[in-house]
Write a protein that holds these residues in place. Structure first.
Motif, PDB file in Angstrom:
ATOM      1  N   ARG A  11      41.975  15.462  55.004  1.00 31.92           N
ATOM      2  CA  ARG A  11      43.249  14.805  54.686  1.00 31.92           C
ATOM      3  C   ARG A  11      44.224  14.883  55.844  1.00 31.92           C
ATOM      4  NH1 ARG A  11      48.347  15.431  52.729  1.00 31.92           N
ATOM      5  NH2 ARG A  11      48.307  17.690  53.018  1.00 31.92           N
ATOM      6  N   LEU A  12      44.206  16.016  56.576  1.00 31.24           N
ATOM      7  CA  LEU A  12      45.153  16.227  57.668  1.00 31.24           C
ATOM      8  C   LEU A  12      44.613  15.752  59.023  1.00 31.24           C
ATOM      9  CD1 LEU A  12      46.562  19.761  56.749  1.00 31.24           C
ATOM     10  CD2 LEU A  12      47.648  17.534  56.404  1.00 31.24           C
ATOM     11  N   VAL A  19      44.001  25.940  55.466  1.00 37.57           N
ATOM     12  CA  VAL A  19      44.070  24.808  56.400  1.00 37.57           C
ATOM     13  C   VAL A  19      45.521  24.444  56.687  1.00 37.57           C
ATOM     14  CG1 VAL A  19      43.571  22.349  56.687  1.00 37.57           C
ATOM     15  CG2 VAL A  19      41.820  23.881  55.766  1.00 37.57           C
ATOM     16  N   ARG A  20      46.349  24.417  55.663  1.00 36.90           N
ATOM     17  CA  ARG A  20      47.760  24.072  55.867  1.00 36.90           C
ATOM     18  C   ARG A  20      48.454  25.097  56.759  1.00 36.90           C
ATOM     19  NH1 ARG A  20      49.653  22.100  49.774  1.00 36.90           N
ATOM     20  NH2 ARG A  20      48.130  20.401  49.607  1.00 36.90           N
ATOM     21  N   LEU A  21      48.063  26.349  56.617  1.00 37.78           N
ATOM     22  CA  LEU A  21      48.663  27.392  57.446  1.00 37.78           C
ATOM     23  C   LEU A  21      48.240  27.226  58.906  1.00 37.78           C
ATOM     24  CD1 LEU A  21      50.501  29.803  57.340  1.00 37.78           C
ATOM     25  CD2 LEU A  21      48.598  31.205  56.554  1.00 37.78           C
ATOM     26  N   ASP A  47      47.397  24.384  60.287  1.00 37.21           N
ATOM     27  CA  ASP A  47      48.099  23.183  60.744  1.00 37.21           C
ATOM     28  C   ASP A  47      49.553  23.494  61.086  1.00 37.21           C
ATOM     29  OD1 ASP A  47      48.233  20.233  61.125  1.00 37.21           O
ATOM     30  OD2 ASP A  47      49.580  20.325  59.401  1.00 37.21           O
ATOM     31  N   ASP A  48      50.202  24.323  60.284  1.00 41.34           N
ATOM     32  CA  ASP A  48      51.586  24.721  60.575  1.00 41.34           C
ATOM     33  C   ASP A  48      51.665  25.496  61.884  1.00 41.34           C
ATOM     34  OD1 ASP A  48      52.691  23.508  58.360  1.00 41.34           O
ATOM     35  OD2 ASP A  48      52.611  25.298  57.106  1.00 41.34           O
ATOM     36  N   THR A 101      42.433  25.347  50.754  1.00 34.86           N
ATOM     37  CA  THR A 101      43.472  24.351  51.046  1.00 34.86           C
ATOM     38  C   THR A 101      44.660  24.986  51.761  1.00 34.86           C
ATOM     39  OG1 THR A 101      42.855  23.017  49.117  1.00 34.86           O
ATOM     40  CG2 THR A 101      45.070  22.704  50.004  1.00 34.86           C
ATOM     41  N   ALA A 102      45.144  26.107  51.231  1.00 32.31           N
ATOM     42  CA  ALA A 102      46.300  26.773  51.827  1.00 32.31           C
ATOM     43  C   ALA A 102      45.994  27.293  53.230  1.00 32.31           C
ATOM     44  CB  ALA A 102      46.758  27.917  50.925  1.00 32.31           C
ATOM     45  N   ARG A 116      55.354  24.961  63.278  1.00 34.35           N
ATOM     46  CA  ARG A 116      56.307  24.901  62.158  1.00 34.35           C
ATOM     47  C   ARG A 116      56.586  26.268  61.538  1.00 34.35           C
ATOM     48  NH1 ARG A 116      53.379  19.843  61.050  1.00 34.35           N
ATOM     49  NH2 ARG A 116      51.934  21.010  59.731  1.00 34.35           N
ATOM     50  N   GLU A 123      40.976  19.422  52.555  1.00 35.71           N
ATOM     51  CA  GLU A 123      42.314  19.416  53.157  1.00 35.71           C
ATOM     52  C   GLU A 123      42.247  19.115  54.652  1.00 35.71           C
ATOM     53  OE1 GLU A 123      46.515  19.702  52.847  1.00 35.71           O
ATOM     54  OE2 GLU A 123      44.855  19.310  51.469  1.00 35.71           O
TER      55      GLU A 123
END
Length: 338
Positions: free
Chosen positions: A87-88, A290-292, A294-295, A287-288, A300, A84
């Motif tokens: 990807r980001l 990394v998204r957190l 990034d947010d 994955t989650a 965000r 992830e």
């Protein structure tokens, strides 16, 4: 004033745009005299080098280096993080450490960091003080002010209880092994919560350490008149031990007793009979996480900690079946009469 481009410098110097680019970048392929001439022409024309691009932002990942029990889960989390992050557009920097200074140094050099597993308070205090976005995958203190991504331990325990009830089991033992691990306790609480509503369930919490074999603890349980028809094990490693010991004692699985684990790691399908277990989706946790991060980096999320749970799922295999109290009792009696 029009912007001075490489093409303009090339036209004035009589060189190719490629040669001009290499000369201004200090790269090989042009002579020193040519480089100096290009630099003078660029200066006379008022050329300004474009700002250097920043390096890719980095997400740090710190594993507690003494946690061997969860090593397979951590590999899954690592895989999810790396995929992830790529990807980001993030680089990843991995460490296995329990040194506060090393953790602080790594986090300070990153856009944010993921702390995997259990870290002691001195490490956490230093990590939090850096002020970078952090996500933890281990258990937190009550209302701890940090983001968390984890699996649904308590809920999974309840689901296992319902699963065993549907198979007709009324005497169940929770094999916790060495006590004190928060996740194991939560799974026990989740199962107990369901069983207590039934009223006719015998639910036993088996705790033992490395000095006591499971068979010895089981014998003590039988002496007290408790004969489980199912064993819910706090992790797959314990379940493999329980199956091996029960088979050694002459039990048939699942005809005499059922065994269910937690994790769905490689051993679950390598043992015979294959292990019914609860899958922990470590890849999704990574994955989650990394998204957190990034947010957080991109603003965000509101400025309050977030708890994100990745739901487990029961994977049915060959080690569980309908309850048969008569067979379990007979097997116990035949074993103890030898």
């Amino acid at each position: 004033m029009a912007k001075v481009t490489l093409s303009k410098i090339a036209a004035v110097s009589g060189l190719s745009k490629f040669a001009v680019s290499r000369a201004l970048a200090g790269k090989t392929g042009v002579s020193e005299d040519t480089r100096k001439r290009v630099e003078k022409i660029a200066s006379d024309l008022g050329y300004q080098k474009p700002a250097a691009k920043n390096e890719e932002p980095t997400i740090g990942v710190i594993f507690h280096d003494a946690d061997l029990i969860n090593s397979e889960l951590h590999l899954l989390i690592q895989s999810g993080v790396q995929a992830e992050a790529h990807r980001l557009g993030y680089r990843t920097s991995m460490r296995w450490s329990h040194d506060p200074a090393e953790m602080e140094s790594l986090i300070a050099a990153c856009s944010g960091a993921i702390l995997v597993g259990t870290h002691d308070r001195p490490c956490l205090d230093r990590a939090y003080a850096v002020g970078k976005p952090l996500v933890r995958t281990g258990w937190l203190d009550a209302l701890e002010q940090v983001d968390q991504v984890c699996s649904t331990d308590h809920e999974a325990g309840s689901a296992v209880a319902l699963y065993l009830l549907e198979l007709g089991h009324r005497s169940i033992a929770y094999v916790q092994g060495t006590p004190g691990y928060r996740g194991r306790v939560e799974r026990h609480y989740g199962a107990r919560e369901v069983f207590e509503r039934q009223g006719d369930i015998e639910f036993t919490n088996l705790k033992f350490d490395a000095e006591n074999r499971f068979s010895e603890v089981l014998a003590g349980l039988h002496e007290q008149g408790t004969i489980p028809t199912a064993f819910f094990c706090a992790h797959d490693g314990l379940a493999v031990t329980v199956i091996s010991e029960l088979l050694r004692l002459g039990y048939q699985i699942p005809e005499d007793v059922s065994v269910i684990g937690f994790g769905d790691y490689s051993a679950a399908q390598q043992i015979s009979p294959s292990l019914t277990t609860v899958k922990v989706n470590g890849n999704a946790i990574g994955t989650a996480s990394v998204r957190l991060i990034d947010d957080r980096v991109n603003g965000r999320l509101p400025a309050v900690p977030v708890r994100l749970q990745i739901t487990n799922v029961i994977v049915g295999r060959q080690s569980t079946g309908p309850a048969n109290p008569t067979r379990a009792f007979q097997r116990t009696g035949s074993r103890e009469s030898k």
